[in-house]
Design an enzyme around this catalytic site. Structure first.
Site, short mmCIF file in Angstrom:
data_model
loop_
_atom_site.label_atom_id
_atom_site.label_comp_id
_atom_site.label_asym_id
_atom_site.label_seq_id
_atom_site.Cartn_x
_atom_site.Cartn_y
_atom_site.Cartn_z
N TYR A 67 0.87 -1.18 0.51
CA TYR A 67 -0.25 0.22 -0.30
C TYR A 67 0.55 1.32 0.11
CZ TYR A 67 -3.57 2.95 1.48
OH TYR A 67 -5.03 4.09 1.49
N ALA A 97 2.42 1.64 -3.71
CA ALA A 97 1.45 1.90 -4.32
C ALA A 97 1.19 3.83 -4.23
CB ALA A 97 0.74 0.75 -4.49
N LYS A 98 1.00 4.07 -2.75
CA LYS A 98 0.64 5.19 -2.81
C LYS A 98 1.35 6.25 -3.02
CE LYS A 98 -3.81 5.19 -1.22
NZ LYS A 98 -4.39 5.43 -2.27
#
Length: 255
Positions: A155, A158-159
């Protein structure tokens, strides 16, 4: 309802609940017609109905943002329904949290597919309409996790990637009247943060209270706090703001 976004059409992914739903409602309240997009069309009904009851215009669209054909069909349906596309909010997201040594290939691939590939596919499909009309707004949802967060290697990556993607879109699309910005929420009360509490074995109320004590404004965020910033970035008022990452976290992020 005001008319700041009157005549504009917005496409909001992950809009069945949480930040996406709040954003769809806020953009509609500002006068935009909204395509409420989520994995299953039936899940969009509550958001669509809330917009219509308040006097706005909305349609619900089922779409897996990691699939090119579905994204392109959803964008074309929006344009066919409303005649144009002005605002894209890439909000769709999932979590597959785990420590690195426990994280599976599928955990990694799923998060990358939804967050990164999804944003890419939606932006690519939407930008051609924005470029043709010489006006557009793209807002990508990043996160404070982009700076690193235990148990979120997928996560966080991805961010962080979405921030680089945003800056690149700003460079490429700026000459055509299209801005691109990212909003990076901190602790926002959503189903996703509740799932995080469950993962680490903490009651959600205790989780929220502990988080608020660490935030300078001494409260956790609401989906509407993020939606308000997105609404500004989607407006004419933000025409000279592009390539930026705005942290919406009550002052918790330190440079």
């Amino acid at each position: 309802m005001n008319t700041r976004l009157g005549g504009r059409v917005a496409f909001v992914t992950g809009a069945a609940r949480g930040i996406g739903a709040a954003t769809a409602r806020r953009l509609a309240a500002d006068g935009a017609a909204v395509a409420v997009v989520d994995l299953r069309e039936e899940d969009t009904k509550e958001t669509v109905e809330a917009i219509r009851v308040a006097g706005g215009d909305a349609i619900g669209i089922g779409c897996d943002v990691s699939q090119r054909d579905q994204v392109e069909a959803a964008v074309e349906r929006t344009v066919a329904e409303f005649g144009r596309l002005d605002i894209l909010v890439n909000n769709a997201g999932v979590i597959r949290d785990n420590l690195l040594f426990k994280m599976s290939d599928e955990d990694w691939d799923t998060v990358m597919a939804v967050h990164l590939k999804g944003a890419f596919l939606c932006a690519r499909a939407a930008q051609k309409h924005m470029v043709e009309q010489r006006w557009g707004r793209i807002v990508n949802l990043s996160s404070t996790s982009a700076t690193g967060n235990r148990g979120q290697a997928n996560y966080s990556t991805a961010k962080a990637g979405l921030q680089g993607f945003t800056r690149t879109l700003a460079i490429e699309l700026g000459p055509f009247g299209v801005t691109a910005n990212a909003v990076a929420p901190g602790f926002i009360e959503t189903a996703m943060t509740e799932a995080t509490a469950q993962r680490i074995g903490v009651g959600f109320e205790d989780f929220k209270k502990a988080a608020a004590e660490q935030i300078p404004v001494r409260r956790i965020g609401r989906p509407e706090d993020v939606a308000n910033v997105i609404a500004f970035l989607a407006s004419d008022d933000a025409g000279y703001v592009s390539g930026q990452v705005i942290y919406v976290d009550g002052g918790a992020t330190r440079a």
